[in-house]
Design an enzyme around this catalytic site. Structure first.
Site, PDB file in Angstrom:
ATOM      1  N   ASP A 189       0.834  -1.193   0.000  1.00 47.49           N
ATOM      2  CA  ASP A 189       0.000   0.000   0.000  1.00 47.49           C
ATOM      3  C   ASP A 189       0.876   1.252   0.000  1.00 47.49           C
ATOM      4  O   ASP A 189       1.987   1.229  -0.527  1.00 47.49           O
ATOM      5  CB  ASP A 189      -0.929  -0.036   1.236  1.00 47.49           C
ATOM      6  CG  ASP A 189      -2.296   0.524   0.931  1.00 47.49           C
ATOM      7  OD1 ASP A 189      -2.386   1.741   0.710  1.00 47.49           O
ATOM      8  OD2 ASP A 189      -3.263  -0.247   0.898  1.00 47.49           O
ATOM      9  N   SER A 215     -11.187  -1.280  -0.909  1.00 47.37           N
ATOM     10  CA  SER A 215      -9.901  -1.199  -0.196  1.00 47.37           C
ATOM     11  C   SER A 215     -10.069  -1.480   1.286  1.00 47.37           C
ATOM     12  O   SER A 215      -9.164  -1.987   1.941  1.00 47.37           O
ATOM     13  CB  SER A 215      -9.301   0.202  -0.337  1.00 47.37           C
ATOM     14  OG  SER A 215      -8.633   0.360  -1.553  1.00 47.37           O
TER      15      SER A 215
END
Ligand code: CA
Length: 606
Positions: free
Chosen positions: A143, A333
């Site tokens: 990420d 997400s």
């Protein structure tokens, strides 16, 4: 260049209005704790000597403040006051104290609804946590980085694959939010994650704007696959482009045991029609996670399609943000890390499970929300059921050992040798099996046996017989044995060796392996040998490298390169998982007529 973006719809920071953001935009994290709408006013609690009434409320107003609430349980007023009013209040003899309202808000730990949801009927602190809290299982968050200094997170380690960035910092906020859903600490503050005791790894593959390249993601997957304690990789990111390198990286990491969990994407439409799951979630080797709401419906933005495998909370998800902040966000997400956390919990309950076994448990234990399979996959990931299934997967007694030999072929049969290739296709209840070949002249009684080779798990093996009589028919078969008793032989075949006079004298091929240099490129998980070779000859076709344990015939790993012309040089990387010791590498150069020349070198002490 393909761009990878986080599958995030919007972020809302505590005490600030919800900020709607376009998918792929930079969320940014407001830095102040004061409410933006109040201008220069501060939220305070004013304690008085006596229970306040109209006179005290007027005092606050006279100083330019607003009374928000007058309490009857304690002698205090909640108010919004200009900064310069504070000192005047503190000097007033009727006022005992003035303190920040925000401090009260920060006390105590909130259990986000999504975390609570994946534990089914259990309430915090979840009964399942007495069986597993994720201890020992590494989860990599691919990420924007993770704020490693956050009060409610413990980050074990990490790496960055984006130039000039630091995985310990998360300017964007996306990665810190994802990390909190997986592993926010179970303490007295902030929030709590699904698996609070996992080993959290920050793999920064997206830059501070939340954007990244395929190559940075592939490098991140590679890093995670190379760390033995990392079992789960969460990828709350994606692209609409199908890129071969990304697919192959996911496939290979999955084959090596990593469990890949990714957000399905935010390209869904209100009707839930069409196939719009993004990549890498769409690949078979990756679990695609859709987003659900607090009403157990599909979030309208959540991508749909046959590759959706599981669904998890993805709306108004409260989690950690950089700078010891907390806030809510929407997106697949936010759903994916719920599944990553559930996977880590289940794996800690039985670390011996292989990733595809764990994946089946996640599917089998999912809660059917009654939605379209293209919207929910198998259903909502359930930590309580998955941990229970994993903990009881083996039932107590180990499964009886069994082995099965499925295929066996003979190649390179000539008058003096036969290279036999077999494959062990089933091995349960034992970590290793002894495998060997048996052969005899056709019609003879009893079998000759080769040396036994130890094979871990299933896979191919080979053996080269020598000293056979010419012009003779032989029978042979493969055999395997696990844990003493259980054994299997199979795939009996026959072959005939040629007669001496059919042999054609070998002509010089001019082939030569001119250089063969081996070097140790091992890491804690893989024994790796780098093979540098140079060959020469006429009409070169192919160069192969084969890795064996020293003195053994079974090929552990191999590589091949197409070559042409009269000289060629290159490198091969050969490896064995959890290996070690002395090895030998054979490099063979082959010309277009099939002639070959081989050279073997040893490398020890890996
Ligand atoms: Ca906490």
């Amino acid at each position: 260049m393909y761009r990878i973006i986080p599958f995030l719809v919007g972020v809302c920071v505590a005490l600030t209005p919800l900020t709607a953001l376009a998918q792929g935009g930079s969320p940014g994290v407001p830095s102040g704790g004061a409410p933006g709408a109040s201008g220069s006013l501060e939220e305070v609690l004013i304690g008085f000597e006596a229970f306040p009434g109209a006179a005290e409320e007027n005092l606050v107003r006279a100083l330019g403040g607003e009374v928000n609430q007058t309490f009857w349980l304690v002698p205090a007023i909640a108010a919004s006051i200009p900064g310069d009013a504070r000192e005047a209040l503190e000097r007033n003899p009727h006022v005992r104290y003035v303190e920040d309202d925000a401090e009260v808000f920060a006390l105590g730990q909130t259990v986000p609804w999504g975390v609570d949801r994946v534990f089914g009927e259990e309430a915090y602190s979840f009964q399942t946590w007495t069986t597993s809290r994720g201890t020992g299982i590494g989860v990599a968050v691919l990420d924007t980085g993770i704020d490693a200094g956050h009060e409610d997170l413990t980050v074990t380690g990490g790496t960055t694959t984006v130039d000039d960035t630091d995985w310990r910092a998360d300017v964007n906020g996306h990665g810190t939010h994802v990390a909190g859903t997986i592993a926010a600490l179970d303490n007295e503050l902030g929030v709590v994650g699904v698996a609070p005791d996992v080993r959290l790894y920050a793999v920064k593959v997206l830059d501070d704007t939340g954007s990244g390249s395929i190559s940075s993601v592939v490098a991140g997957i590679q890093w995670a696959a190379d760390h033995e304690d990392i079992r789960v990789a969460n990828m709350s990111l994606g692209t609409s482009s199908n890129v071969q390198t990304l697919r192959e990286a996911c496939d290979q990491a999955y084959a090596e045991g990593l469990l890949l969990v990714a957000s399905a994407g935010n390209s869904g439409n209100p009707g839930g029609r069409g196939n719009n799951v993004g990549y890498p979630a769409r690949y078979d080797s990756v679990i695609a996670v859709a987003a659900s709401t607090q009403n157990d419906t599909r979030a309208s933005f959540s991508s749909t399609g046959p590759d959706v495998e599981l669904i998890a909370p993805g709306v108004a998800v409260l989690s950690t943000l950089p700078g010891d902040q907390y806030g809510t966000a929407n997106g697949t997400s936010m759903a994916s890390p719920h599944v990553a956390g559930v996977a880590a919990l289940a794996w800690a309950a039985d670390p011996g499970l292989w990733n595809d076994e764990l994946r089946l448990i996640l599917q089998d234990t999912a809660e059917d929300l009654g939605l379209d399979p293209n919207h929910q996959g198998y259903g909502l990931a359930r930590a309580d059921r998955a941990v229970d299934a994993a903990a009881n997967a083996e039932g107590g007694d180990p499964a009886p050992a069994s082995v099965s030999v499925a295929t066996l072929d003979a190649t390179n049969i000539d008058t003096t040798s036969a290279k036999l290739n077999g494959e062990l296709t089933e091995l349960t209840g034992a970590e290793d099996a002894e495998v060997w070949f048996e052969w005899r002249a056709s019609g003879a009684t009893g079998w000759n046996t080769t040396d036994e080779m130890t094979l871990s798990g299933t896979g191919g093996f080979s053996y080269e017989l020598s000293g056979l009589d010419s012009g003779t028919e032989y029978e042979f078969r493969a055999a395997a044995r696990a844990d003493g008793d259980a054994s299997d032989t199979g795939n009996n075949r026959t072959f005939a060796t040629g007669s001496e006079d059919e042999e054609t004298p070998e002509e010089p091929t001019g082939l030569s392996v001119d250089e063969l240099d081996l070097s140790d490129n091992s890491n804690p998980r893989w024994t790796r040998v780098s093979v540098a070779w140079a060959v020469s000859g006429n009409n070169l076709s192919e160069v192969t490298s084969e890795l064996r344990k020293k003195g053994d015939t079974a090929v552990i790993d191999s590589a091949a390169s197409s070559v042409s012309g009269s000289t060629a040089a290159g490198d091969h990387d050969l490896r064995e998982r959890d290996g070690g010791g002395a090895y030998e590498v054979t490099v063979t150069v082959i010309d277009i007529d099939g002639n070959s020349e081989a050279r073997t070198e040893e490398i020890g002490g890996l």
